[in-house]
Write a protein that holds these residues in place. Structure first.
Motif, mmCIF file in Angstrom:
data_model
loop_
_atom_site.group_PDB
_atom_site.id
_atom_site.type_symbol
_atom_site.label_atom_id
_atom_site.label_comp_id
_atom_site.label_asym_id
_atom_site.label_seq_id
_atom_site.Cartn_x
_atom_site.Cartn_y
_atom_site.Cartn_z
ATOM 1 N N ALA A 7 0.824 -1.199 0.000
ATOM 2 C CA ALA A 7 0.000 0.000 0.000
ATOM 3 C C ALA A 7 0.858 1.249 0.000
ATOM 4 C CB ALA A 7 -0.902 0.000 1.243
ATOM 5 N N SER A 8 0.201 2.393 -0.300
ATOM 6 C CA SER A 8 0.892 3.671 -0.308
ATOM 7 C C SER A 8 1.547 3.903 1.037
ATOM 8 C CB SER A 8 -0.115 4.785 -0.598
ATOM 9 O OG SER A 8 0.481 6.033 -0.496
ATOM 10 N N LEU A 77 -2.511 2.703 6.379
ATOM 11 C CA LEU A 77 -3.909 2.698 6.781
ATOM 12 C C LEU A 77 -4.762 3.529 5.828
ATOM 13 C CD1 LEU A 77 -3.373 3.112 10.623
ATOM 14 C CD2 LEU A 77 -4.353 1.109 9.502
ATOM 15 N N ALA A 78 -4.240 4.685 5.411
ATOM 16 C CA ALA A 78 -4.987 5.550 4.504
ATOM 17 C C ALA A 78 -5.234 4.873 3.162
ATOM 18 C CB ALA A 78 -4.240 6.871 4.294
ATOM 19 N N ALA A 79 -4.233 4.173 2.654
ATOM 20 C CA ALA A 79 -4.399 3.473 1.380
ATOM 21 C C ALA A 79 -5.455 2.380 1.496
ATOM 22 C CB ALA A 79 -3.065 2.879 0.928
ATOM 23 N N ASP A 80 -5.469 1.680 2.624
ATOM 24 C CA ASP A 80 -6.492 0.664 2.856
ATOM 25 C C ASP A 80 -7.881 1.295 2.900
ATOM 26 O OD1 ASP A 80 -4.662 -1.388 2.947
ATOM 27 O OD2 ASP A 80 -4.593 -1.517 5.136
ATOM 28 N N ASP A 87 -14.641 0.520 -2.987
ATOM 29 C CA ASP A 87 -15.518 -0.654 -2.966
ATOM 30 C C ASP A 87 -16.904 -0.309 -2.422
ATOM 31 O OD1 ASP A 87 -13.514 -2.253 -3.996
ATOM 32 O OD2 ASP A 87 -12.859 -2.986 -2.034
ATOM 33 N N LEU A 88 -16.951 0.522 -1.379
ATOM 34 C CA LEU A 88 -18.228 0.879 -0.773
ATOM 35 C C LEU A 88 -19.092 1.696 -1.727
ATOM 36 C CD1 LEU A 88 -17.177 1.793 2.893
ATOM 37 C CD2 LEU A 88 -18.376 -0.250 2.116
ATOM 38 N N GLN A 89 -18.457 2.523 -2.551
ATOM 39 C CA GLN A 89 -19.220 3.320 -3.505
ATOM 40 C C GLN A 89 -19.941 2.454 -4.531
ATOM 41 O OE1 GLN A 89 -16.303 6.023 -5.093
ATOM 42 N NE2 GLN A 89 -16.264 7.301 -3.260
ATOM 43 N N GLN A 90 -19.437 1.252 -4.724
ATOM 44 C CA GLN A 90 -20.048 0.340 -5.687
ATOM 45 C C GLN A 90 -21.143 -0.521 -5.061
ATOM 46 O OE1 GLN A 90 -16.711 -1.835 -7.270
ATOM 47 N NE2 GLN A 90 -15.742 -0.008 -8.129
ATOM 48 N N CYS A 91 -21.371 -0.344 -3.760
ATOM 49 C CA CYS A 91 -22.395 -1.142 -3.077
ATOM 50 C C CYS A 91 -23.808 -0.644 -3.371
ATOM 51 C CB CYS A 91 -22.167 -1.111 -1.568
ATOM 52 S SG CYS A 91 -20.738 -2.042 -1.021
ATOM 53 N N TRP A 109 -6.859 -6.252 9.461
ATOM 54 C CA TRP A 109 -6.076 -5.416 10.369
ATOM 55 C C TRP A 109 -5.864 -6.106 11.714
ATOM 56 C CZ3 TRP A 109 -8.755 0.023 9.597
ATOM 57 C CH2 TRP A 109 -8.219 0.623 8.447
ATOM 58 N N VAL A 110 -6.888 -6.764 12.214
ATOM 59 C CA VAL A 110 -6.773 -7.438 13.506
ATOM 60 C C VAL A 110 -5.871 -8.667 13.385
ATOM 61 C CG1 VAL A 110 -8.052 -8.740 15.250
ATOM 62 C CG2 VAL A 110 -8.941 -6.565 14.429
#
Length: 206
Positions: A7-8, A77-80, A87-91, A109-110
């Motif tokens: 990730a970034s 974290l920001a990249a995640d 992905d949520l915008q496509q829901c 993450w956990v």
């Protein structure tokens, strides 16, 4: 040691050299295992399997090391979060799918707990260091914007204050999950996220 993320790496999205990334990833694991007090140039070199002096050649002072590590953690974290937002915008308002996608990220993450543990250690240090606080604030503002944007897109009642409250709730859920027995973490995350994401979706989408 878990596989290094792709990730970034920083809040400025500046590319990292392979060696610098190796050092920062090693630093992340040192902090997760030993706390911030254990973060030294020598400890990073040892964890990375590199000759002594490698870390100090890139990050000469401990402050530079801590700052670079904070950027690395916040940027990862920001990249995640950015990927999750896409992905949520496509829901298209589907609450169940939104919960599933968010749960998948939080579970990762956990499971890869070093990132969250390092964030916790750095957040505590940031309460005493304005420079570190600014680095973490930039990432947090990015997450708040993502949450607020999702609520706006769904015509849900929203505000920066409400988005900040949800982000704080996410933080609490994640760290509470780390304290749960491993076998109970997934169920805890699922129950907690469902409650929050239902609120995020709004009564019309529940």
């Amino acid at each position: 040691m878990p596989t290094t993320r792709t990730a970034s790496p920083t809040t400025t999205d500046a590319p990292l050299s392979p060696r610098r990334r190796q050092l920062l990833d090693a630093g992340l694991h040192v902090v997760a295992d030993e706390g911030l007090r254990g973060l030294t140039h020598r400890a990073v070199d040892r964890r990375a399997g590199l000759p002594q002096g490698s870390c100090s050649a890139y990050l000469r002072t401990r402050k530079a090391l801590v700052s670079a590590l904070t950027e690395y953690v916040a940027g990862t974290l920001a990249a995640d979060v950015d990927a999750l937002a896409v992905d949520l915008q496509q829901c298209d308002g589907a609450a169940e799918r939104a919960i599933e996608l968010t749960l998948r990220l939080f579970q990762r993450w956990v499971d890869e707990r070093e990132l969250l543990l390092a964030k916790l250690e750095l957040s505590l240090e940031a309460s005493r260091d304005p420079d570190l606080a600014a680095l973490l604030a930039a990432w947090r503002a990015r997450l708040v914007d993502v949450v607020d944007g999702i609520m706006a897109a769904r015509d849900t009642e929203h505000s920066t204050e409400r988005a900040e409250a949800l982000v704080s709730s996410f933080d609490g859920i994640l760290f509470a999950a780390l304290l749960k027995p491993a076998r109970g973490r997934a169920a805890f995350l699922a129950r907690s996220l469902e409650l929050l994401m239902r609120s995020l979706a709004g009564p019309g989408d529940a």
